[in-house]
Enzyme design. Structure first.
Site, PDB file in Angstrom:
ATOM      1  CG  ASP A   2      -2.169   0.651   1.131  1.00 19.98           C
ATOM      2  OD1 ASP A   2      -2.382   1.839   0.633  1.00 19.98           O
ATOM      3  OD2 ASP A   2      -3.116   0.381   1.949  1.00 19.98           O
ATOM      4  CG  HIS A  30      -8.519  -0.041   5.712  1.00 12.11           C
ATOM      5  ND1 HIS A  30      -8.746  -0.329   4.421  1.00 12.11           N
ATOM      6  CD2 HIS A  30      -8.176   1.281   6.035  1.00 12.11           C
ATOM      7  CE1 HIS A  30      -8.098   0.547   4.035  1.00 12.11           C
ATOM      8  NE2 HIS A  30      -7.606   1.394   4.891  1.00 12.11           N
ATOM      9  CG  ASP A  31     -11.022   3.180   4.883  1.00 15.85           C
ATOM     10  OD1 ASP A  31     -10.336   3.580   5.865  1.00 15.85           O
ATOM     11  OD2 ASP A  31     -10.248   3.656   3.857  1.00 15.85           O
TER      12      ASP A  31
HETATM   13  C1  NOJ Z   1      -7.874   5.941   2.317  1.00 15.73           C
HETATM   14  C2  NOJ Z   1      -7.335   4.731   3.351  1.00 15.73           C
HETATM   15  O1  NOJ Z   1      -7.962   3.708   2.972  1.00 15.73           O
HETATM   16  C3  NOJ Z   1      -7.738   5.146   4.737  1.00 15.73           C
HETATM   17  O2  NOJ Z   1      -7.715   4.439   5.695  1.00 15.73           O
HETATM   18  C4  NOJ Z   1      -6.817   6.396   5.326  1.00 15.73           C
HETATM   19  O3  NOJ Z   1      -7.250   7.229   6.305  1.00 15.73           O
HETATM   20  C5  NOJ Z   1      -6.883   7.542   4.135  1.00 15.73           C
HETATM   21  N1  NOJ Z   1      -6.697   7.043   2.690  1.00 15.73           N
HETATM   22  C6  NOJ Z   1      -5.621   8.525   4.239  1.00 15.73           C
HETATM   23  O4  NOJ Z   1      -4.509   7.947   3.870  1.00 15.73           O
END
Ligand code: NOJ
Length: 549
Positions: A95, A321-322
């Site tokens: 990532d 994860h979001d």
């Molecule tokens: C997207 C990522 O998936 C998320 O977890 C993160 O907080 C933001 N980008 C900022 O990097």
């Protein structure tokens, strides 16, 4: 390995498996679970960032792109993971967080010390004459997106947390430094890259936004395609085996035709999120509204058909994860937990695009329903706990919103077994385990032929066995039906019908064609009730039918 036939499994290492008993998942923990992933049948593992980081945003705030955070292990651990994965035919996807760094990154520290070279690595601007920040843009995590630095009487831009300053991609030195990072990891044998919010790297005008939160000035910006093509040509584009996926925040489909074009000049595929905003009000996620099923179908179908027409490739997914857990979101985590988890898996895995499974999705993991602020760890949730109350919402109402939308919903420890800490760790984990791990866990699902895990195995297998699953065109069927999502895939002499009931009520669906000549490949009930042109669908039933033309 053809990425159209591949399936990617996402690991959030902090919550996957803790090998050394500190309550925090690590790389050795991942290595120890490779046989599990091999058994599931996935081809790639996307690992969210494990680089040195203060962890204000769980690693998306990178302090050093070249080193492993000691909490996750060492470079030797990474190399061992990579070797062991390769032995099992699994490749690693790393990532790359290139829109911003941590404020602890050496570049930002030098910028703050006043070194002009490094100040130009970031976006510093003067405030307005009236003392306000340069623009009214909002940070994605809440509040204004600019932070004042007294020493310079200037502000720096942070589209995310204040500790995540945005990089200045218009500076060629920044782009060259980031290319070096990719080449370093390519040198370690890495065969996949995911680029974090990569469509935000080319900023346009720095103006107040009177219509929105500022995103129209920095999303899919004017030089974005140039930057991606340059990165591609200078790094991963030189190795045909490498696959890439861009996380595209609030993107447009027209831009995605180019980001993920078959011509390979930019990226292999894209994540877009419009289908996951169907339980928002516009772009506002901190609300409670039922999800809009018609909109969900419409968006998915729209992306499917138009990306195909434009020879571009989607990453297809419900979870990461979001996002909250999909069985809690679009399924029924109670009575029809198993049926709905399998149905949702069917929908995604039979679409045209590369499917991504987020850890625990293959077990049907659910939201944890945390109702104490101490249980929430995510910076975005903690900020909104405050912001929503400042807007006048009572605390109890804020909890109801967090229970639905918090990113922590997907970050609870992986449920390996029914033990005290779900087999994730011997020590108390950094975030609470979902109490339902006594019922929902890998150990029990692996012993059950009818489990969600076993069903995901079959879904992954389908893509390998039937070219139509990977390559077929998609035609939506009966698009406006109130409770069924159905589509037809065709490829050469192969045809697939995928029929799913999204609700807990039985429904009879008319396929408009005889169903007799089809073979049932998969379904989440023991049998299927088909007669003539009709399919009788039980609660959350999904069925995949196949015909050789
Ligand atoms: C997207 C990522 O998936 C998320 O977890 C993160 O907080 C933001 N980008 C900022 O990097």
């Amino acid at each position: 390995m053809d990425f159209k036939k591949s399936v990617v499994y996402q690991i959030y290492p902090k919550s996957f498996c803790d090998s050394n008993g500190d309550g925090f998942g690590d790389l050795k923990g991942v290595t120890g679970k490779l046989d599990y992933l091999k058994e599931l049948g996935v081809d790639y593992i996307w690992m969210t960032p494990f680089f040195v980081s203060p962890q204000n945003d769980n690693g998306y705030d990178v302090e050093d792109y070249y080193s492993i955070d000691p909490r996750y292990g060492t470079m030797e651990d990474f190399e061992e993971l990579s070797r062991e994965a390769k032995k099992r035919g699994i490749r690693l996807m790393l990532d790359m967080v290139f829109n911003h760094t941590s404020d602890r990154h050496e570049w930002f520290q030098k910028a703050l010390a006043g070194d002009p070279k490094y100040k130009n690595f970031y976006i510093f601007k003067k405030g307005k004459a009236n003392g306000e920040p340069p623009t009214n843009w909002e940070s994605k995590f809440g509040g204004n997106a600019w932070k004042y630095v007294e020493k310079f009487d200037e502000y720096y831009l942070h589209l995310f947390d204040v500790s995540q300053p945005d990089l200045n991609w218009d500076n060629p030195e920044v782009r060259q430094e980031l290319q070096k990072v990719i080449r370093f990891w390519m040198g370690k044998g890495v065969k996949g890259f995911r680029f974090d919010v990569v469509n935000l790297i080319s900023k346009d005008k720095y103006e107040d936004d009177y219509e929105g939160d500022g995103r129209r000035f920095y999303t899919d910006g004017p030089r974005i395609h140039e930057y991606l093509q340059e990165l591609n040509a200078a790094t991963f584009g030189t190795d045909a085996e490498i696959i890439t996926v861009g996380e595209m925040s609030s993107t447009s489909m027209e831009n995605c035709y180019r980001y993920a074009s078959e011509d390979g000049k930019e990226l292999s595929m894209v994540f877009s999120f419009h289908h996951l905003k169907v339980d928002f009000v516009g772009n506002e996620k901190w609300v409670i509204v039922p999800y809009d099923f018609q909109k969900l179908k419409h968006i998915l179908f729209d992306w499917q058909t138009h990306m195909t027409e434009h020879h571009a490739w989607n990453a297809v997914f419900w979870c990461n994860h979001d996002q909250p857990r999909v069985v809690s979101r679009f399924g029924d985590e109670g009575r029809y937990w198993k049926e709905s988890a399998k149905m949702l898996g069917t929908v995604i895995h039979c679409l045209r695009g590369t499917p991504y499974i987020y850890q625990g999705e293959e077990l049907g993991m659910t939201n944890p329903h945390f109702d104490q602020i101490s249980q929430y760890k995510d910076v975005e949730s903690l900020n909104h706990f405050r912001i929503l109350q400042e807007k006048g919402l009572p605390e109890s109402a804020v909890y109801e919103i967090l229970k639905i939308h918090s990113r922590d919903n997907s970050r609870t420890p992986m449920q390996w077994d029914g033990g005290k800490y779900a087999g994730f760790s011997d020590a108390e984990p950094w975030i609470s385990v979902n109490p339902n791990h006594v019922r929902i866990n890998a150990e029990s699902e692996m012993q059950d032929d009818d489990s969600i895990f076993r069903y995901y195995q079959k879904l992954i297998r389908l893509r390998k066995d039937y070219d139509v699953v990977a390559y077929g065109d998609l035609e939506p069927l009966d698009e406006k039906h109130p409770s069924v999502m159905a589509y037809r895939r065709t490829w050469k002499d192969q045809e697939l019908l995928v029929i799913s009931n999204f609700y807990g009520k039985e429904v009879t669906w008319d396929a408009g064609r005889g169903l007799d000549g089809y073979t049932r490949l998969l379904g989440n009930y023991e049998d299927s009730r088909l007669s003539g042109t009709k399919a009788e669908l039980r609660p959350y039933e999904a069925v995949v039918l196949y015909k050789s033309l």
